[in-house]
Design an enzyme around this catalytic site. Structure first.
Site, short mmCIF file in Angstrom:
data_model
loop_
_atom_site.label_atom_id
_atom_site.label_comp_id
_atom_site.label_asym_id
_atom_site.label_seq_id
_atom_site.Cartn_x
_atom_site.Cartn_y
_atom_site.Cartn_z
N HIS A 167 0.84 -1.19 0.00
CA HIS A 167 0.00 0.00 0.00
C HIS A 167 0.88 1.24 0.00
O HIS A 167 1.74 1.39 0.87
CB HIS A 167 -0.90 0.04 1.24
N TYR B 267 4.15 2.31 13.49
CA TYR B 267 4.56 3.36 12.57
C TYR B 267 3.94 4.69 12.95
O TYR B 267 2.80 4.78 13.41
CB TYR B 267 4.25 3.00 11.12
#
Length: 471
Positions: free
Chosen positions: A71, A134
């Site tokens: 992605h 993240y």
């Protein structure tokens, strides 16, 4: 899990531009381990972009072989492993020459990687109970998800060597049906917005960026600096740069009551709104300044000279410069005696020469011409080269001249006599007329922009070209 303790914090470039792999110091003992997963000051010192994260996400994966991606999202990410180990794969899905580049690495808790917007991100867990974390610099939303770019995990062109074959891995149904690379529409870059696109500099910027589809141009009808509503008319997450070529430039009219208000409204209040916008959305702001911010008492003006404007126009330009200077990512290009497409001094003198008129021209104001084409090219150079942010003087290179000297050059190039131009002082020229005070010495030092890699053309070269192309 075996982790190498006490590494030095280091950064390594990868085969994908902007993707940086970090080794992180991890400190451990019999109780476990500790690391500084994100340390802004130290990482900026290693040239990581100050990407200003706003959201922290964690992906927990129960079984080895769990595979997620590929992605590409419309934001930057700083990725690390909190527990376990992953095989990471990244594919450049941005529009440009590196589209399709692949980088892979095995990451444990002692490593992290920075992934810029538009680079496809995927990972496969190599241990049970792996936590993948993240930081991102934008908030997730359903609208943002519509801007994702996807690539099939099994794409033959990328040929990612998954440690656990995809046939044996845990994949989502959506990831199984994403397109191959040949069908992927690259993620476009963030946009650059040029304001004042119908003025002399705006036209030069249109020419400088005529082949760049990521640059959007707005005249006053499309974006009025004086209008608060204009600032709410765009999704600023889709932009990364604003070039402000809009300004109130009627030097003499600015001395009137109405002109004073108009100059302050555009050159200061409007610029302040731009500066606030740039800070809030982490934009690069490019702004064009003027020699009128100085009183003209020094033979040569450097970028760090104190402001000392004589008239209202110069005061508003100085105030605008001060506002823009607080934007972390800014370029101020300070120019003198601008000549562009439209009515200007050079064109006027050429018409007088052709008509046989013998003008009297001011001889006690000295400086150098700056051609709009060079302002536009210097702006593009500063942005493309990622030069150090700050203020840069710009004019044509060559000897300092008076307006009378330049007029004589124009007459000679136009086939008339230099002697047709006579000289007059500023005081005599404006005697009996309402006029703004003007700096008498406007020569700008060019060392800083030359050191940054932009070499200003010689004035005579540009003057000759301007007369050749003038109608």
């Amino acid at each position: 899990m075996s982790i190498e303790f006490s590494k030095q914090l280091t950064a390594r470039e990868t085969s994908i531009p902007g993707v940086v792999l970090f080794d992180l110091p991890v400190h451990g003992d019999n109780r476990g381990w500790f690391k500084e997963n994100w340390q802004r000051e130290k990482m900026l010192a290693l040239a990581l972009p100050d990407f200003k994260p706003v959201q922290n996400n964690v992906s927990f994966n129960e079984k080895a072989g769990t595979t997620r991606g590929i992605h590409a999202e419309p934001w930057d990410k700083f990725i690390s492993v909190a527990n376990g180990k992953i095989f990471g794969a990244w594919v450049d899905l941005r529009h440009g020459p590196t589209f399709g580049n692949v980088f892979t690495a095995t990451l444990d808790a002692s490593q992290a990687i920075f992934i810029p917007r538009g680079v496809g991100n995927a990972f496969q867990t190599l241990e049970d109970n792996t936590a993948y974390t993240y930081l991102v610099n934008d908030h997730w939303s359903a609208d943002a998800q519509g801007q994702y770019t996807f690539l099939n995990l099994a794409d033959e062109t990328a040929a990612i060597p998954w440690p656990i074959p995809l046939a044996n891995a845990e994949l989502s149904d959506k990831d199984k049906v994403h397109p191959r690379l040949s069908q992927v529409v690259p993620m476009p870059p963030r946009m650059t917005l040029v304001l004042g696109a119908n003025g002399q500099l705006g036209k030069a910027l249109r020419e400088a960026y005529k082949d760049d589809l990521s640059v959007e141009f707005a005249g006053r009808a499309e974006f009025d600096l004086d209008s608060r509503e204009a600032f709410a008319s765009r999704n600023w997450k889709n932009y990364d740069t604003v070039i402000n070529a809009a300004a109130y430039t009627a030097v003499d009219a600015a001395e009137s009551a109405d002109g004073r208000r108009a100059a302050w409204q555009t050159n200061v209040a409007g610029v302040a709104r731009l500066a606030r916008l740039a800070v809030e959305h982490d934009l690069t702001l490019v702004h064009v300044s003027s020699d009128y911010v100085f009183d003209g008492t020094r033979d040569v003006h450097f970028e760090d000279e104190e402001f000392s404007p004589l008239g209202v126009y110069g005061q508003t330009k100085a105030a605008g410069d001060a506002v823009v200077s607080v934007v972390p990512k800014h370029y101020i290009v300070r120019a003198s005696w601008v000549i562009g497409d439209g009515n200007n001094f050079v064109r006027t003198m050429a018409k007088l020469a052709a008509a046989g008129v013998k003008p009297a021209v001011v001889d006690d104001q000295t400086g150098r011409l700056t051609f709009a084409v060079d302002i536009a090219e210097s702006i593009r150079h500063l942005l493309d080269s990622r030069a150090e942010y700050g203020t840069y003087n710009l004019s044509s290179d060559g000897a300092t001249q008076s307006w009378a000297d330049i007029a004589a050059d124009v007459f000679e190039l136009a086939g008339a006599s230099r002697n047709d131009v006579s000289s007059v002082s500023t005081a005599d020229y404006f005697h009996g007329r309402e006029a703004a005070p003007r700096p008498l010495k406007s020569t700008l030092d060019l060392n800083k922009i030359t050191t940054a890699g932009f070499i200003p053309p010689q004035a005579q070269q540009r003057l000759t070209a301007a007369l050749t192309t003038s109608p």
